[in-house]
Design an enzyme around this catalytic site. Structure first.
Site, mmCIF file in Angstrom:
data_model
loop_
_atom_site.group_PDB
_atom_site.id
_atom_site.type_symbol
_atom_site.label_atom_id
_atom_site.label_comp_id
_atom_site.label_asym_id
_atom_site.label_seq_id
_atom_site.Cartn_x
_atom_site.Cartn_y
_atom_site.Cartn_z
ATOM 1 N N THR A 50 1.524 2.131 -10.278
ATOM 2 C CA THR A 50 2.032 1.424 -12.128
ATOM 3 C C THR A 50 2.565 2.290 -12.374
ATOM 4 O O THR A 50 2.552 3.362 -12.393
ATOM 5 C CB THR A 50 0.454 1.086 -12.656
ATOM 6 O OG1 THR A 50 0.899 -0.002 -12.925
ATOM 7 C CG2 THR A 50 0.319 1.987 -13.132
ATOM 8 N N ALA B 145 11.541 1.115 -11.959
ATOM 9 C CA ALA B 145 11.565 0.429 -10.582
ATOM 10 C C ALA B 145 12.164 0.083 -9.871
ATOM 11 O O ALA B 145 11.930 0.009 -8.778
ATOM 12 C CB ALA B 145 11.276 -1.505 -11.402
ATOM 13 N N CYS C 242 10.315 3.647 -8.169
ATOM 14 C CA CYS C 242 9.251 4.058 -7.454
ATOM 15 C C CYS C 242 8.838 2.441 -7.092
ATOM 16 O O CYS C 242 8.916 1.428 -7.412
ATOM 17 C CB CYS C 242 8.837 3.956 -8.690
ATOM 18 S SG CYS C 242 6.638 4.408 -8.018
ATOM 19 N N THR D 40 6.329 0.147 -8.288
ATOM 20 C CA THR D 40 6.575 -0.931 -10.206
ATOM 21 C C THR D 40 8.155 -1.328 -9.409
ATOM 22 O O THR D 40 8.560 -2.001 -8.994
ATOM 23 C CB THR D 40 7.159 0.821 -10.799
ATOM 24 O OG1 THR D 40 5.930 1.726 -10.330
ATOM 25 C CG2 THR D 40 7.478 0.364 -12.306
#
EC number: 3.4.25.2
Length: 179
Positions: A7, A162, A165, A168
């Site tokens: 996350t 995002a 990763c 994410t």
């Protein structure tokens, strides 16, 4: 046992505003289990905002404990964070929880770690989770080189994280407090 992971939670404090945002992805190994999880929420009569990284069930347990501490200490964020950290260190069942909390009110921001640490961030910036380093780098660059609001910085930095990763996504939940 399979572990849920990944996350990105980011908090930015600028001028009279503090914002915490997080993505919505929940992954188990290499599978996306959910794309619209809500990992950021308001607590204590909307006076505190908090986000979590780590195991979902663990984080909800910590949210409940933290909210109870906020109630007990009449919304005193610092006292509630320290008391939760003390419990986390001394309670055997809590010590096994794998989560980090980012918490903020109008005056202060903290990371509460699984080791029972309460950490006040530098630069008014908190970034936790698998995409945290990417979000932190992006947010710091935006803080130092633009006049963007804290909310815009959080949204842009999480979007950058995002893109980098795999744990994410761009389904964001963003909460803010303004002074």
């Amino acid at each position: 046992m399979e572990h849920f992971r990944g996350t990105t939670i980011l908090s930015v404090r600028r001028q009279e505003q503090v914002v915490i945002g997080g993505d919505g992805q929940v992954s188990m190994n290499n599978i996306v289990m959910k794309g619209n999880a809500r990992k950021v929420r308001r607590l204590f009569h909307n006076q505190v905002i908090a986000g979590f990284a780590g195991g979902t069930a663990d984080a909800f347990t910590l949210f409940e404990r933290f909210e109870a501490k906020l109630e007990k200490h009449q919304g005193n964020l610092t006292r509630a964070a320290v008391e939760l950290a003390k419990d986390w260190r001394s309670d055997r069942s809590l010590r096994r929880l794998e989560a980090l909390l980012a918490v903020a009110d109008h005056k202060a921001s903290y990371v509460i770690s699984g080791n029972g640490d309460v950490i006040e961030p530098e630069y008014g910036l908190i970034a936790i989770g698998s995409g945290g380093p990417y979000a932190q780098a992006a947010a710091r660059a935006l803080l130092e080189n633009t006049d963007f609001s804290a909310r815009v910085i959080v949204e842009k930095a999480l979007s950058i994280a995002a893109d980098i990763c795999i744990y994410t996504n761009t389904h964001l939940t963003v909460e803010e407090l303004s002074g």
